[in-house]
Structures are given as structure tokens and as C-alpha cells.
Design an enzyme around this catalytic site. Sequence first.
Site, PDB file in Angstrom:
ATOM      1  N   PHE A  50       0.867  -1.166   0.000  1.00  0.00           N
ATOM      2  CA  PHE A  50       0.000   0.000   0.000  1.00  0.00           C
ATOM      3  C   PHE A  50       0.911   1.225   0.000  1.00  0.00           C
ATOM      4  CE2 PHE A  50      -4.357  -1.500   1.762  1.00  0.00           C
ATOM      5  CZ  PHE A  50      -4.342  -2.573   0.878  1.00  0.00           C
ATOM      6  N   ASP A 223       9.279  -7.854   3.236  1.00  0.00           N
ATOM      7  CA  ASP A 223      10.655  -7.957   3.738  1.00  0.00           C
ATOM      8  C   ASP A 223      11.007  -9.384   4.145  1.00  0.00           C
ATOM      9  OD1 ASP A 223       9.162  -8.169   6.047  1.00  0.00           O
ATOM     10  OD2 ASP A 223      10.363  -6.744   7.200  1.00  0.00           O
ATOM     11  N   GLU A 253       3.015 -11.551  15.640  1.00  0.00           N
ATOM     12  CA  GLU A 253       3.241 -10.515  14.639  1.00  0.00           C
ATOM     13  C   GLU A 253       2.443 -10.842  13.379  1.00  0.00           C
ATOM     14  OE1 GLU A 253       4.861  -7.779  15.121  1.00  0.00           O
ATOM     15  OE2 GLU A 253       5.754  -8.237  17.070  1.00  0.00           O
TER      16      GLU A 253
END
Length: 329
Positions: A50, A223, A253
Site C-alpha cells: 500500500f 521484507d 506478529e
Amino acid sequence: MLSSLNVLQSSFRGKTALSNSTLLQKVSFAGKEYSLEPIDERTPILFQWFEARPERYEKGEVPILNTKEHPYLSNIINAAKIENERIIGVLVDGNFTYEQKKEFLNLENEHQNIKIIYRADVDFSMYDKKLSDIYLENIHKQESYPASERDNYLLGLLREELKNIPEGKDSLIESYAEKREHTWFDFFRNLAILKAGSLFTETGKTGCHNISPCSGCIYLDADMIITDKLGVLYAPDGIAVHVDCNDEIKSLENGAIVVNRSNHPALLAGLDIMKSKVDAHPYYDGLGKGIKRHFNYSSLHNYNAFCDFIEFKHENIIPNTSMYTSSSW
């Protein structure tokens, strides 16, 4: 303290689960057993980008960050090359120009298993709720308390916020679609993983005919670096997430989330929380509390043990590489 984690779960981690899957079909938490559900080799992988500042890209660039510090586009292309039998989706949003959309199309043409999915093209309406209903429910909740227990300051804020909902914007989803910070990412990540396989089939992308609308998906932050094929994954009751560990303190997470089916009940539980609070957060409430509710986690349980139970970890994924660099925002 209540019983937490069955020791058998320690073999559920990426490829380790493959070699032991015939021996260990169940794991347990809080006294309840859960099947290690398979997520097969053709389950699509989903990335997300985004872009809050599409104007920062040069002419001819795909508007996904690809610098030395943040080689996110290269990571996605690398994943598509390694996992060449999987569909690699990239959910994108931002005020992209016509030329930038052409660069997305060129990316798809160059890498046939990469599919760019525009957030605006996806029907998320089945997960929506009117903001006015959320405010009214919380107002009525406060009004139901005895006068001595009522939070009049909060009640006043709720009434004011209710009055200030813009015309035509009475929508939880639309309120997040207009944001340009991390909750924008987080909220639509949750919805995309709820749709899972149907995210690919409903948007009419070519090459997705082998994906079932009911199937799951493997979400990875850009990542995360894939070094080899992931193979078949196994997850307790069909869901697992990335776990961070800092000074032996673990935390759930949202950088990697795997599900074996669409509309996973743990994510639906999180969505229910998002729809019940005026200050809900898509990461803490929509993901974390939803997963905890689904697996009956409480403060009586060992949190690190719960993180071990739900952890998605794979020897062929280098996780969270951006932790070593400055923010890409």
C-alpha cells in the site's frame, strides 16, 4: 496455572512438520486438541504493498519500493521465481497514475505467476459494518450502566463522533480505505487473508482457475525473503502467524500469516472485535485478540507457550529483514 502446550507441538515448524506429520497429527492448547491442517504446495502466496506516496517513483518504475535498504519488489520477484508453481498475489492500493498501472501490468507480463490485485477491485462488503451502528451500540452500552458507573466524558465523545460521520462515509471499511498509515495496511491485510483463495478467484485474474475460493493463502510481508520452496505447511486448526522474540519475550506478529481456508474463524473473531469497539486496532484486536479468543487463551496461560503453539517459522524464509534498516515510510 492451566495446562498450556502439549510438547508434541514443537515439531510443528515449517519443514520439520513434513517429516513428522504422519506421527504427529494433533497439537493441544488449553486442554483442547487441534489438528495440524495441511496447506499444500499450490496454495497461493500473498504480498501487500500500500503506497502512501506514489509520486516518489521515477517514470518507468513499478511503484513498489526497491532500494538497497528495502528491496521489496526484488523479494517478490524472487519468490515468484522460486515458487514458480504457485500464484504470487500482490495486493496494492494507492493513488497510482495510469503509467504506474501500466508498470504493474508489465510486471505481470514478465512474471506470469505474479498477479497484481487492486484493493479497490476487491469486494470486502461482506465484512463491513456501519460506523453509526458501532457508535450507537457503544452509546447504548454506556447508557445502560447506573449513573454512578457511567463514563459521561466518553459518552459525550461517542455522541460527538456519531454526529461527525461524513455523509456517504458511514462504513468501517471506507474509514480505513482513506487512511495512509500502518492501520491502512493492517486492516486490509486481515480482510485479504479472510478472503484467502477467493481474493484470487473473484478478481478475474488469469491463471487462477486451479485455486478454490474456499482455499487458504500464505501471507508474507515484502521484507520476508524466500530462499527455497516452502512445500506443504501444517498449522494448528489451519492458522499460524509469525512470532517475534526480543530478550526472550515473544509476541504475535502479522508479518507472516498462513491459513488453510477462507473465512478462518480466528480472523472472524478478530473482525467481530473490530466491529464492537470504536477504538479497535486491526493488529492488536483484529489479529492478536481474535487468535487468542479462538484458541481460548487467557491470562492464566503462559503467553510464550501460546506463541510457540501458533508460530509460523520456516527454514526457507528469512523473516523481518527490515528490522535492520530505517522505516520505508
